[in-house]
Design an enzyme around this catalytic site. Structure first.
Site, short mmCIF file in Angstrom:
data_model
loop_
_atom_site.label_atom_id
_atom_site.label_comp_id
_atom_site.label_asym_id
_atom_site.label_seq_id
_atom_site.Cartn_x
_atom_site.Cartn_y
_atom_site.Cartn_z
N TYR A 71 -3.04 17.73 7.40
CA TYR A 71 -3.26 17.66 5.96
C TYR A 71 -2.85 16.28 5.47
CZ TYR A 71 -4.52 19.49 1.48
OH TYR A 71 -5.18 19.68 0.30
N ARG B 64 -13.13 15.33 -6.56
CA ARG B 64 -11.84 14.66 -6.75
C ARG B 64 -10.95 14.97 -5.54
NH1 ARG B 64 -6.77 14.83 -7.90
NH2 ARG B 64 -6.79 17.08 -7.54
N LYS C 120 -6.57 23.11 4.05
CA LYS C 120 -5.78 24.06 3.26
C LYS C 120 -5.69 25.41 3.93
CE LYS C 120 -4.68 22.12 -0.83
NZ LYS C 120 -3.76 22.38 -1.92
N GLU D 223 -10.56 24.10 -5.54
CA GLU D 223 -9.80 22.99 -4.95
C GLU D 223 -10.53 21.66 -5.15
OE1 GLU D 223 -6.73 21.10 -2.98
OE2 GLU D 223 -6.84 23.21 -3.56
N ASP D 224 -9.82 20.69 -5.69
CA ASP D 224 -10.30 19.30 -5.80
C ASP D 224 -11.64 19.18 -6.53
OD1 ASP D 224 -8.01 18.46 -4.64
OD2 ASP D 224 -8.89 17.71 -2.79
N ASP E 238 -5.32 25.35 -7.25
CA ASP E 238 -4.08 24.84 -6.68
C ASP E 238 -3.70 23.49 -7.27
OD1 ASP E 238 -1.88 24.99 -4.76
OD2 ASP E 238 -2.88 23.32 -3.76
N ASP E 239 -4.68 22.65 -7.61
CA ASP E 239 -4.38 21.34 -8.18
C ASP E 239 -3.69 21.47 -9.53
OD1 ASP E 239 -5.82 19.84 -6.07
OD2 ASP E 239 -7.56 20.83 -6.95
N ASN F 54 -1.35 11.76 -4.00
CA ASN F 54 -1.73 11.77 -2.59
C ASN F 54 -3.02 10.98 -2.39
OD1 ASN F 54 0.28 13.45 -1.40
ND2 ASN F 54 -0.64 15.21 -2.41
N ASN G 225 5.11 19.04 -1.76
CA ASN G 225 3.84 19.44 -1.15
C ASN G 225 3.49 20.85 -1.61
OD1 ASN G 225 1.78 20.29 0.73
ND2 ASN G 225 2.44 18.64 2.08
#
Length: 545
Positions: free
Chosen positions: A97, A150, A168, A239-240, A262-263, A402, A446
């Site tokens: 990751y 993203r 993930k 996610e993202d 999650d972001d 990150n 994290n």
């Protein structure tokens, strides 16, 4: 001895990563399952195989080569892959990751070996259910989906972003024991606006500009409905996604289906946990903490929202709680007089004179904590960090962007510029820093401390929704597991080696909320910890006959 149930034998068995044991197949298994002659004659234990893997891995000369090697192992022997990762998590997580997964995504089309997960494009409109039926496993419980807009702090990587759902879900298994067959990575390939990818003949995605508007929304809606029909017990993780879509999708679906982002929510939870621990070190209670965020996207606003929830639980009114959170974006301090603020920023816009210099904003607002979620490398300059130290005996400096190359400041910079006083955490790992004879161990904020445990709790309880209360409870649970020894070293999180213990504890808290709030049709078991444990996959080889 376990029954031989899967029906595969010979080469088919060796080519199934969930069943393959390689040289660990016993002599009897080799005879009965048609493997004799297809493997070298010597039988090795899983521990011996791990030794071989570690030796080969550590001879690789770059982290990207290590990533490729580990993914290849995952593709041929999942139990061995997860045994290696689980038993050596400190070493393996930065490879599978962040930060290495960022490099892998940037070069995804160039290092592509074997497809993992499902790729869904705009051309698949009207047949997404057919695509889901192509997935070989029927009991999917955890889905991680992205549209690649993203990826970490790297921006729009389009279909190359598939490395994030894959990574993930690997952490769901390694950190919380969710069975690999219950995990489904999805890439919603709706194009990319990154010209270098559109010009790359090895780019694996649809070479077109991003789909926007109602057509995009309809495609996501079809995917969500198909998932509900095909996998009714699955939890859907966004996610993202880009900021606009991330907030809109979470608002649209969080009260309809079992889902989270999650972001927004995972980042908020792990950051709040770090602030709880930092409060123990600094002596400033959360209820009194004034926070300045550098970055006002989905991560920053998500953290602010959860802090408001946490303060409300401590009796602080909503308006006062929001007043403790200040934001600084690409155009300066987020203040009420600005006319360019999108909706998610407006709720944190306060009455104050405009400011476009971070150090000046720190001097004026006098925050106890500076949290970076901007993706802007080096944004925490020496004057800014020294201003924090001038205001606080123990300034809280969280540089959470990150991968490592995007961090607002390094651990060494934070400790050096504050003469070792900083309470520091980062999104990607940094090595310990020795200053004036004292070693400081930076915490890693994290999300892997949070989302695997939340997912495990949701799956074990068969929760129908994922709520903010669950993420608040996860933050409190994580903070409670940071020991006095951790804090004495400057680390605001438990050691990563304890991640399965952490995930189990968070899962217990999340499942408890699901049962207490009636968010599941299941009866609460007499022994909830046993239920959690029963759902945790162990990467050990089964005996097939």
């Amino acid at each position: 001895m376990k029954n031989y149930r899967h029906g595969k034998r010979g080469v088919d068995l060796l080519h199934d990563p969930l069943l393959n044991k390689g040289t660990a197949f016993s002599d009897h298994e080799r005879t009965v399952l048609g493997l004799r002659g297809l493997l070298p004659p010597r039988i090795h234990t899983q521990a011996e195989q791990v030794t071989r893997v570690l030796g080969s891995l550590r001879r690789k000369t770059s982290d990207l080569e290590k990533y490729i090697y580990l993914i290849a192992l995952q593709e041929r022997n999942e139990a061995l892959f997860y045994r290696v990762v689980t038993d050596h998590l400190d070493e393996m997580m930065p490879i599978i990751y962040t930060p290495t997964v960022g490099q892998a995504c940037q070069r995804w089309g160039h290092i592509f070996r074997r497809s993992r997960g499902l790729y869904i494009t705009a051309a698949d409109r009207g047949r997404i259910m057919t695509l889901l039926r192509n997935w070989p496993y029927s009991d999917v419980r955890m889905i991680v989906a992205t549209d690649g807009e993203r990826i970490l702090g790297l921006g729009d990587l389009g279909a190359n972003g598939m490395g994030i759902p894959v990574g993930k879900l690997s952490l769901y298994t390694a950190c919380a024991g969710i069975h690999p067959a219950q995990c489904l990575p999805i890439m919603l390939d709706v194009g990319t606006n990154t010209q270098s990818l559109l010009d790359d003949p090895l780019y694996i995605g649809t070479p077109q500009k991003r789909l926007r508007g109602p057509e995009y929304d309809d495609l996501v809606e079809e995917l969500v409905r198909a998932v509900q029909q095909m996998y009714p017990a699955a939890c859907f993780q966004f996610e993202d996604f880009g900021n606009a879509n991330a907030f809109a999708l979470l608002q649209r679906y969080q009260d309809r289906i079992c889902c989270f982002n999650d972001d927004i929510q995972g980042t908020a939870s792990v950051t709040l946990a770090g602030l709880y621990s930092a409060a123990r070190l600094s002596g400033v209670r959360l209820a009194d903490l004034r926070i300045l965020f550098y970055g006002a996207g989905e991560a920053g606003i998500g953290i602010g929202d959860l802090i408001v929830e946490a303060l409300a639980a401590e009796g602080v009114g909503e308006a006062a709680a929001r007043r403790q959170c200040w934001f600084f974006d690409s155009k300066g301090l987020v203040v009420r007089s600005r006319t360019d603020l999108v909706a998610h920023k407006q709720r944190f816009a306060h009455d104050h004179a405009p400011a476009t210099d971070l150090t000046a904003a720190i001097t004026e607002l006098k925050p106890h904590a500076l949290i970076g979620v901007s993706g802007m490398a080096g944004a925490f300059t020496e004057p800014a960090v020294r201003a924090m130290a001038a205001l606080n005996p123990r300034p809280i400096i969280f540089a959470l962007s990150n991968p490592t190359s995007k961090s607002e400041c390094t651990a060494e910079q934070a400790y050096t510029w504050t003469n070792g006083a900083a309470i520091y955490a980062s999104g990607s790992p940094f090595a310990p820093v020795t200053l004036d004879g004292r070693t400081h161990v930076p915490g890693q904020g994290n999300n892997a401390y949070i989302f695997p445990g939340v997912g495990l709790g949701v799956i074990a309880s068969q929760a129908t929704r994922v709520t903010d209360e669950m993420f608040l409870s996860a933050a409190r649970t994580l903070a409670s597991l940071a020991t006095d020894r951790d804090l004495a070293q400057g680390r605001v999180y438990p050691e990563l080696a304890r991640i399965r213990e952490v995930s189990s504890a968070i899962a217990l808290a999340v499942a408890g909320i699901a049962f207490d709030r009636g968010l599941t049709r299941q009866m609460r078991p007499a022994d909830l910890p046993a239920l959690i444990k029963a759902h945790m996959y162990q990467p050990d080889y089964e005996e097939y006959i």
